[in-house]
Write a protein that holds these residues in place. Structure first.
Motif, PDB file in Angstrom:
ATOM      1  N   GLU A   8       4.665   7.938   0.682  1.00 42.51           N
ATOM      2  CA  GLU A   8       3.520   7.302   1.332  1.00 42.51           C
ATOM      3  C   GLU A   8       3.728   5.795   1.277  1.00 42.51           C
ATOM      4  N   GLN A   9       3.397   5.123   2.371  1.00 45.56           N
ATOM      5  CA  GLN A   9       3.552   3.671   2.451  1.00 45.56           C
ATOM      6  C   GLN A   9       2.242   3.049   2.922  1.00 45.56           C
ATOM      7  N   ALA A  10       1.934   1.876   2.427  1.00 45.49           N
ATOM      8  CA  ALA A  10       0.727   1.182   2.847  1.00 45.49           C
ATOM      9  C   ALA A  10       0.955  -0.324   2.803  1.00 45.49           C
ATOM     10  N   GLU A  11       0.434  -1.015   3.800  1.00 49.54           N
ATOM     11  CA  GLU A  11       0.401  -2.469   3.789  1.00 49.54           C
ATOM     12  C   GLU A  11      -0.936  -2.868   3.182  1.00 49.54           C
ATOM     13  N   LEU A  12      -0.892  -3.633   2.104  1.00 49.36           N
ATOM     14  CA  LEU A  12      -2.114  -3.945   1.377  1.00 49.36           C
ATOM     15  C   LEU A  12      -2.928  -5.041   2.063  1.00 49.36           C
ATOM     16  N   THR A  13      -4.247  -4.884   1.988  1.00 44.26           N
ATOM     17  CA  THR A  13      -5.183  -5.871   2.509  1.00 44.26           C
ATOM     18  C   THR A  13      -5.991  -6.424   1.337  1.00 44.26           C
ATOM     19  N   THR A  14      -6.990  -7.217   1.633  1.00 45.22           N
ATOM     20  CA  THR A  14      -7.769  -7.851   0.567  1.00 45.22           C
ATOM     21  C   THR A  14      -8.900  -6.963   0.042  1.00 45.22           C
ATOM     22  N   SER A  15      -9.049  -5.771   0.581  1.00 47.05           N
ATOM     23  CA  SER A  15     -10.036  -4.804   0.090  1.00 47.05           C
ATOM     24  C   SER A  15      -9.309  -3.548  -0.371  1.00 47.05           C
TER      25      SER A  15
ATOM     26  N   SER B 249      -1.561  -8.641   4.215  1.00 42.75           N
ATOM     27  CA  SER B 249      -0.219  -8.506   4.811  1.00 42.75           C
ATOM     28  C   SER B 249       0.894  -9.141   3.992  1.00 42.75           C
ATOM     29  N   ASN B 250       0.640  -9.445   2.721  1.00 44.98           N
ATOM     30  CA  ASN B 250       1.690 -10.015   1.869  1.00 44.98           C
ATOM     31  C   ASN B 250       2.403  -8.969   1.030  1.00 44.98           C
ATOM     32  N   ALA B 251       1.808  -7.782   0.863  1.00 46.98           N
ATOM     33  CA  ALA B 251       2.392  -6.801  -0.054  1.00 46.98           C
ATOM     34  C   ALA B 251       2.392  -5.406   0.560  1.00 46.98           C
ATOM     35  N   ASP B 252       3.466  -4.691   0.295  1.00 47.54           N
ATOM     36  CA  ASP B 252       3.605  -3.291   0.701  1.00 47.54           C
ATOM     37  C   ASP B 252       3.674  -2.416  -0.535  1.00 47.54           C
ATOM     38  N   LEU B 253       3.072  -1.237  -0.449  1.00 45.45           N
ATOM     39  CA  LEU B 253       3.076  -0.245  -1.531  1.00 45.45           C
ATOM     40  C   LEU B 253       3.843   0.978  -1.054  1.00 45.45           C
ATOM     41  N   ILE B 254       4.738   1.485  -1.896  1.00 44.37           N
ATOM     42  CA  ILE B 254       5.458   2.725  -1.601  1.00 44.37           C
ATOM     43  C   ILE B 254       5.271   3.676  -2.777  1.00 44.37           C
ATOM     44  N   LEU B 255       4.827   4.889  -2.478  1.00 46.62           N
ATOM     45  CA  LEU B 255       4.641   5.935  -3.485  1.00 46.62           C
ATOM     46  C   LEU B 255       5.647   7.046  -3.233  1.00 46.62           C
ATOM     47  N   SER B 256       6.268   7.541  -4.279  1.00 44.15           N
ATOM     48  CA  SER B 256       7.108   8.740  -4.224  1.00 44.15           C
ATOM     49  C   SER B 256       6.350   9.825  -4.963  1.00 44.15           C
ATOM     50  N   ILE B 257       6.135  10.955  -4.276  1.00 46.57           N
ATOM     51  CA  ILE B 257       5.212  11.969  -4.793  1.00 46.57           C
ATOM     52  C   ILE B 257       5.817  13.348  -4.659  1.00 46.57           C
ATOM     53  N   LEU B 258       5.568  14.188  -5.668  1.00 40.73           N
ATOM     54  CA  LEU B 258       5.886  15.606  -5.600  1.00 40.73           C
ATOM     55  C   LEU B 258       4.558  16.351  -5.524  1.00 40.73           C
ATOM     56  N   GLU B 259       4.322  17.042  -4.409  1.00 38.10           N
ATOM     57  CA  GLU B 259       3.100  17.837  -4.244  1.00 38.10           C
ATOM     58  C   GLU B 259       3.394  19.287  -4.595  1.00 38.10           C
ATOM     59  N   ILE B 260       2.521  19.884  -5.395  1.00 40.78           N
ATOM     60  CA  ILE B 260       2.683  21.278  -5.827  1.00 40.78           C
ATOM     61  C   ILE B 260       1.439  22.040  -5.399  1.00 40.78           C
ATOM     62  N   SER B 261       1.676  23.077  -4.561  1.00 42.45           N
ATOM     63  CA  SER B 261       0.521  23.864  -4.088  1.00 42.45           C
ATOM     64  C   SER B 261       0.819  25.350  -4.185  1.00 42.45           C
TER      65      SER B 261
END
Length: 107
Positions: A8-15, A95-107
């Protein structure tokens, strides 16, 4: 049990904004959480996890992130999340920071 790796990727905002929500009927193992400063100035970031409305910080409040740097928030640790829990994040500068998550989903 099905196991699926996700990124999952996200561009961070001020909220605070949701970067990831654990799907119903699923448990997730966050195996990586990296924030990178892609802007032209330093910024401060915050990342929280947990149930909506009762999240807890996995970064410090206003963690500094210098220009051109990145920060691994788990550094070898893993984070277990249950169905409906969220990861949310924000930056002191849009728009100054990006977040990247590496995730294992188990269902």
């Amino acid at each position: 049990m099905a196991e699926v790796y996700q990124r999952e990727q996200a561009e961070l905002t001020t909220s605070f904004a949701q970067a990831y929500v654990v799907p119903a009927g699923t448990s997730s193992v966050v195996i990586g959480c990296r924030v990178s400063n892609i802007g032209a100035s330093s910024c401060n970031i915050e990342v929280k996890v947990g149930a909506s409305g009762s999240t807890k910080h996995i970064s410090g409040v206003d963690t500094p992130l210098p220009v051109g740097s990145s920060l691994s928030l788990l550094a070898g640790d893993k984070l277990i999340l249950e169905a409906g829990e969220i990861v949310e994040a924000k930056s002191s500068s849009a728009s100054n920071a990006d977040l990247i998550l590496s995730i294992l989903e188990i269902s």
